[in-house]
Design a protein around this motif. Structure first.
Motif, mmCIF file in Angstrom:
data_model
loop_
_atom_site.group_PDB
_atom_site.id
_atom_site.type_symbol
_atom_site.label_atom_id
_atom_site.label_comp_id
_atom_site.label_asym_id
_atom_site.label_seq_id
_atom_site.Cartn_x
_atom_site.Cartn_y
_atom_site.Cartn_z
ATOM 1 N N THR A 1 0.837 -1.195 0.000
ATOM 2 C CA THR A 1 0.000 0.000 0.000
ATOM 3 C C THR A 1 0.877 1.252 0.000
ATOM 4 O O THR A 1 1.804 1.378 0.797
ATOM 5 C CB THR A 1 -0.920 0.010 1.225
ATOM 6 N N ARG A 2 0.594 2.168 -0.924
ATOM 7 C CA ARG A 2 1.326 3.424 -1.063
ATOM 8 C C ARG A 2 0.315 4.563 -1.205
ATOM 9 O O ARG A 2 -0.807 4.344 -1.648
ATOM 10 C CB ARG A 2 2.220 3.407 -2.314
ATOM 11 N N PRO A 3 0.713 5.786 -0.868
ATOM 12 C CA PRO A 3 -0.181 6.922 -1.126
ATOM 13 C C PRO A 3 -0.396 7.071 -2.629
ATOM 14 O O PRO A 3 0.507 6.800 -3.427
ATOM 15 C CB PRO A 3 0.593 8.124 -0.558
ATOM 16 N N TRP A 4 -1.592 7.500 -3.022
ATOM 17 C CA TRP A 4 -1.876 7.680 -4.442
ATOM 18 C C TRP A 4 -1.031 8.811 -5.017
ATOM 19 O O TRP A 4 -0.807 9.840 -4.389
ATOM 20 C CB TRP A 4 -3.346 8.012 -4.660
ATOM 21 N N SER A 5 -0.541 8.600 -6.220
ATOM 22 C CA SER A 5 0.216 9.615 -6.949
ATOM 23 C C SER A 5 -0.009 9.411 -8.435
ATOM 24 O O SER A 5 -0.069 8.268 -8.908
ATOM 25 C CB SER A 5 1.715 9.493 -6.644
ATOM 26 N N PRO A 6 -0.146 10.498 -9.225
ATOM 27 C CA PRO A 6 -0.271 10.354 -10.684
ATOM 28 C C PRO A 6 0.892 9.596 -11.308
ATOM 29 O O PRO A 6 0.758 9.029 -12.382
ATOM 30 C CB PRO A 6 -0.322 11.805 -11.174
ATOM 31 N N ALA A 7 2.040 9.573 -10.615
ATOM 32 C CA ALA A 7 3.198 8.850 -11.137
ATOM 33 C C ALA A 7 2.939 7.349 -11.222
ATOM 34 O O ALA A 7 3.648 6.629 -11.937
ATOM 35 C CB ALA A 7 4.426 9.117 -10.255
ATOM 36 N N LEU A 8 1.920 6.872 -10.510
ATOM 37 C CA LEU A 8 1.603 5.444 -10.524
ATOM 38 C C LEU A 8 0.944 5.011 -11.823
ATOM 39 O O LEU A 8 0.840 3.815 -12.096
ATOM 40 C CB LEU A 8 0.686 5.094 -9.347
ATOM 41 N N VAL A 9 0.488 5.970 -12.632
ATOM 42 C CA VAL A 9 -0.212 5.617 -13.871
ATOM 43 C C VAL A 9 0.492 6.224 -15.089
ATOM 44 O O VAL A 9 -0.148 6.688 -16.023
ATOM 45 C CB VAL A 9 -1.698 6.047 -13.824
ATOM 46 N N THR A 10 1.808 6.255 -15.075
ATOM 47 C CA THR A 10 2.555 6.681 -16.249
ATOM 48 C C THR A 10 2.445 5.616 -17.330
ATOM 49 O O THR A 10 2.120 4.459 -17.059
ATOM 50 C CB THR A 10 4.030 6.918 -15.903
ATOM 51 N N ASP A 11 2.739 6.014 -18.564
ATOM 52 C CA ASP A 11 2.600 5.122 -19.721
ATOM 53 C C ASP A 11 3.988 4.674 -20.183
ATOM 54 O O ASP A 11 4.693 5.428 -20.857
ATOM 55 C CB ASP A 11 1.880 5.869 -20.847
ATOM 56 N N PRO A 12 4.412 3.439 -19.854
ATOM 57 C CA PRO A 12 5.753 2.979 -20.242
ATOM 58 C C PRO A 12 5.916 2.860 -21.753
ATOM 59 O O PRO A 12 7.022 3.042 -22.278
ATOM 60 C CB PRO A 12 5.887 1.627 -19.542
ATOM 61 N N VAL A 13 4.833 2.552 -22.466
ATOM 62 C CA VAL A 13 4.918 2.460 -23.927
ATOM 63 C C VAL A 13 5.205 3.835 -24.512
ATOM 64 O O VAL A 13 6.032 3.991 -25.419
ATOM 65 C CB VAL A 13 3.607 1.886 -24.509
ATOM 66 N N GLN A 14 4.543 4.868 -23.992
ATOM 67 C CA GLN A 14 4.778 6.241 -24.442
ATOM 68 C C GLN A 14 6.231 6.639 -24.196
ATOM 69 O O GLN A 14 6.882 7.233 -25.064
ATOM 70 C CB GLN A 14 3.837 7.165 -23.672
ATOM 71 N N GLU A 15 6.748 6.322 -23.007
ATOM 72 C CA GLU A 15 8.130 6.668 -22.684
ATOM 73 C C GLU A 15 9.108 5.967 -23.614
ATOM 74 O O GLU A 15 10.094 6.551 -24.064
ATOM 75 C CB GLU A 15 8.414 6.299 -21.221
ATOM 76 N N ARG A 16 8.833 4.722 -23.920
ATOM 77 C CA ARG A 16 9.688 3.953 -24.821
ATOM 78 C C ARG A 16 9.673 4.544 -26.239
ATOM 79 O O ARG A 16 10.709 4.650 -26.892
ATOM 80 C CB ARG A 16 9.200 2.504 -24.830
ATOM 81 N N LEU A 17 8.479 4.946 -26.711
ATOM 82 C CA LEU A 17 8.377 5.561 -28.037
ATOM 83 C C LEU A 17 9.180 6.858 -28.101
ATOM 84 O O LEU A 17 9.853 7.142 -29.095
ATOM 85 C CB LEU A 17 6.916 5.828 -28.377
ATOM 86 N N LEU A 18 9.097 7.668 -27.041
ATOM 87 C CA LEU A 18 9.841 8.925 -27.016
ATOM 88 C C LEU A 18 11.355 8.678 -27.041
ATOM 89 O O LEU A 18 12.109 9.432 -27.654
ATOM 90 C CB LEU A 18 9.451 9.739 -25.780
ATOM 91 N N GLU A 19 11.806 7.618 -26.372
ATOM 92 C CA GLU A 19 13.225 7.258 -26.408
ATOM 93 C C GLU A 19 13.651 6.902 -27.832
ATOM 94 O O GLU A 19 14.723 7.308 -28.300
ATOM 95 C CB GLU A 19 13.496 6.068 -25.476
ATOM 96 N N ILE A 20 12.822 6.112 -28.522
ATOM 97 C CA ILE A 20 13.131 5.712 -29.894
ATOM 98 C C ILE A 20 13.166 6.930 -30.813
ATOM 99 O O ILE A 20 14.080 7.087 -31.647
ATOM 100 C CB ILE A 20 12.098 4.686 -30.400
ATOM 101 N N ILE A 21 12.181 7.829 -30.672
ATOM 102 C CA ILE A 21 12.120 9.028 -31.513
ATOM 103 C C ILE A 21 13.331 9.921 -31.259
ATOM 104 O O ILE A 21 13.936 10.447 -32.196
ATOM 105 C CB ILE A 21 10.804 9.789 -31.244
ATOM 106 N N ALA A 22 13.702 10.098 -29.981
ATOM 107 C CA ALA A 22 14.859 10.939 -29.650
ATOM 108 C C ALA A 22 16.131 10.365 -30.258
ATOM 109 O O ALA A 22 16.986 11.105 -30.778
ATOM 110 C CB ALA A 22 14.994 11.065 -28.130
ATOM 111 N N ALA A 23 16.279 9.040 -30.216
ATOM 112 C CA ALA A 23 17.473 8.402 -30.784
ATOM 113 C C ALA A 23 17.517 8.583 -32.303
ATOM 114 O O ALA A 23 18.575 8.889 -32.878
ATOM 115 C CB ALA A 23 17.492 6.922 -30.412
ATOM 116 N N LYS A 24 16.389 8.416 -32.963
ATOM 117 C CA LYS A 24 16.347 8.547 -34.421
ATOM 118 C C LYS A 24 16.602 9.989 -34.855
ATOM 119 O O LYS A 24 17.190 10.248 -35.905
ATOM 120 C CB LYS A 24 15.014 8.037 -34.970
#
Length: 268
Positions: free
Chosen positions: A204-227
């Motif tokens: 159990t942890r306090p609720w935070s918006p950080a708990l619902v980040t989108d890992p697929v979105q982050e991965r896509l941004l990494e790929i785009i930045a590299a390209k």
């Protein structure tokens, strides 16, 4: 900067009325978006409606809504005919009734919006309606034309404003009995339940918006930045190997609680 309102009208309760503005409470503007391109030329590919029989393109002013009344037989409805069905609630949120806030299950909630007063003169009336709902533990129910359809909406006090949720239509919610009736009603072993409660408390942890980040979105941004920099995209992370099935729930819970209790897990 707060987004501009996409709807303006009036909030009404009996003879009390005030001008209000509404904004969507959620956004997908930060989502990575793609266009479809022609690989050979790099040009964008455009889509268009075509006649299913002739294959010819159909211009916007030649398109019309059709209600299927038989195989390959349609009844045509013009936009003004559809729009004429519900016009009274296009600009006024007339609160018809109130219900206890806890009576509406989350499954009925559709799209969230923020409602705020749109005129300093009407702010007092807005505040009175909002604070009275909060004091009585109720939410308001009204009807409103949004997204080209008349919808039931729920008004719920939130901080200095009001949340307005469109509610799902009754025929959109499936009967849970169709899915749950096959689930057995046997009671769980009290010892297993106690161990599961321990595991839940450890996680159990306090609720935070950080708990619902989108890992697929982050991965896509990494790929785009590299390209963009002409680099090779980072290698895909392999999913951890699955453990074999654990037959004993008791053993699984003991191992889970032990792993959660390790000092290294406390910093998560």
């Amino acid at each position: 900067m707060a987004p501009r309102s996409f709807w303006k009208g009036y909030l009404k309760l009996s003879l009390v009325t005030c001008p209000v503005a509404m904004m969507p409470a959620t956004t997908d503007n930060e989502k990575v978006r793609f266009h479809t391109l022609n690989r050979a030329t790099g040009h964008r590919v455009l889509s268009q409606y075509v006649d299913a029989e002739t294959g010819e393109a159909v211009e916007d002013d030649e398109q019309v809504k059709g209600y299927e009344r038989g195989e390959d037989e349609y009844l045509m409805l013009e936009d003004d005919e559809i729009a004429s069905v519900a016009l009274e609630s296009t600009r006024t949120i007339d609160i018809e009734m109130f219900v206890p806030a806890d009576d509406i299950g989350w499954i009925w909630y559709d799209k969230p919006h923020y409602l705020v007063p749109d005129d300093p003169v009407g702010e007092e009336a807005f505040s009175v309606i909002r604070d009275a709902m909060a004091a009585t533990g109720t939410v308001g129910i009204s009807r409103l034309v949004l997204y080209r359809r008349e919808r039931a909406v729920m008004l719920k006090p939130r901080e200095n404003g009001i949340e307005l949720w469109t509610l799902r239509y009754g025929d959109e919610i499936r009967d849970e009995a169709l899915y749950f009736e096959g689930v057995g009603d046997a009671k769980a072993d009290p010892k297993l339940t106690e161990m599961m409660e321990t595991l839940i408390r450890e996680r159990t942890r306090p609720w935070s918006p950080a708990l619902v980040t989108d890992p697929v979105q982050e991965r896509l941004l990494e790929i785009i930045a590299a390209k963009k920099k002409g680099r090779k995209p980072p290698a895909r992370k392999e999913a951890p190997a699955k453990e074999g099935n654990v037959v004993s729930i008791m053993d699984a819970l003991r191992r889970s609680i032990a792993s959660e209790s390790k000092p290294a897990s406390k910093g998560r």
